[in-house]
Design an enzyme around this catalytic site. Structure first.
Site, short mmCIF file in Angstrom:
data_model
loop_
_atom_site.label_atom_id
_atom_site.label_comp_id
_atom_site.label_asym_id
_atom_site.label_seq_id
_atom_site.Cartn_x
_atom_site.Cartn_y
_atom_site.Cartn_z
CE1 TYR A 96 116.20 23.22 133.47
CE2 TYR A 96 116.39 24.61 135.42
CZ TYR A 96 116.59 23.40 134.78
OH TYR A 96 117.18 22.36 135.47
CG HIS A 99 109.94 21.37 129.04
ND1 HIS A 99 108.83 20.81 128.42
CD2 HIS A 99 110.18 20.56 130.13
CE1 HIS A 99 108.44 19.73 129.07
NE2 HIS A 99 109.23 19.57 130.11
CG ASN A 148 109.40 16.54 137.97
OD1 ASN A 148 109.54 17.59 138.57
ND2 ASN A 148 110.25 15.53 138.09
CG ASP A 155 106.60 21.93 126.30
OD1 ASP A 155 106.16 22.16 127.45
OD2 ASP A 155 107.31 20.94 126.03
CG ASN A 170 107.62 14.33 133.03
OD1 ASN A 170 107.04 13.26 132.89
ND2 ASN A 170 108.92 14.45 132.84
#
Length: 216
Positions: free
Chosen positions: A39, A44, A94, A119, A140
């Site tokens: 990631y 994000h 989240n 973001d 989230n």
């Protein structure tokens, strides 16, 4: 409080009041993202990128703690003349709220001294904006933090990533790496966002907005 930057004082005939001094701190500065190398380059994760830049500037090593700090990588130091705890949750986006609440409690930091770097789909790429409170805009990570802390009254550094092209699902868009074109100026964006955090800590929200917001 939202992005409003001017207050009127009673009995001053409409003259703008002086910007309030920022709190003495300490501040908890959190950069949002998802954990793991898969990631790391995602849109994000730009909040985590900014947090890494701030840690480098402050000479703070981020490491996992114990107990309430176990679900974050964090470190203490000074930034822009303020005492800070810099942190990146080790959970998925989240679930950011639980580690943030744990750090606030452990360090006895009021949520009003929480700064969340994240973001922002509703800002064009390369735009940085500052605000306190307001909604989560479907983010989230912010939703989780608001739920865990019981308040939306924390500071946000919103790092623009733009809207997805065409009919692309925003949930897919944010989990894609920045494009080759975006990567050419990504370091500048991360640096500008880190500068904005330092201004926020040093000068307070309104004064920092007056510097950061007119740039674009």
């Amino acid at each position: 409080m939202t992005e409003s930057t001017t207050r009127r004082g009673a009995g001053t005939a409409g003259a703008p009041a002086a910007s309030p001094e920022p709190p003495a701190g300490p501040f908890l500065v959190v950069g949002l993202g998802n954990p793991g190398p898969g990631y790391a380059g995602n849109r994000h994760n730009v909040g985590a990128m900014v947090l890494a830049e701030l840690a480098a500037r402050a000479g703070v090593k981020l490491s996992p703690g114990k107990g309430p700090r176990a679900r974050s990588a964090s470190g203490d130091g000074r930034l822009a003349g303020r005492r800070v705890v810099l942190a990146q949750p080790g959970t998925y986006m989240n679930e950011s709220g639980s580690p943030v609440k744990g750090l606030l409690d452990y360090h006895s930091i009021d949520p009003t001294c929480l700064v969340v770097v994240h973001d922002e789909l509703d800002l064009d790429f390369e735009v940085v904006r500052l605000k306190r409170g307001g909604g989560e805009g479907g983010h989230n990570g912010l939703r989780s933090i608001s739920r865990s802390t019981g308040t939306r009254d924390y500071l946000r550094v919103r790092v623009g990533i733009g809207r997805p092209p065409g009919r692309q699902d925003p949930a897919d868009f944010v989990l894609k790496d920045f494009s080759a074109t975006e990567r050419k100026t990504l370091d500048l964006l991360v640096g500008e966002a880190a500068d904005a955090v330092e201004l926020l800590l040093e000068k307070g929200l309104e004064a920092a907005q007056n510097v950061v917001h007119p740039r674009r």
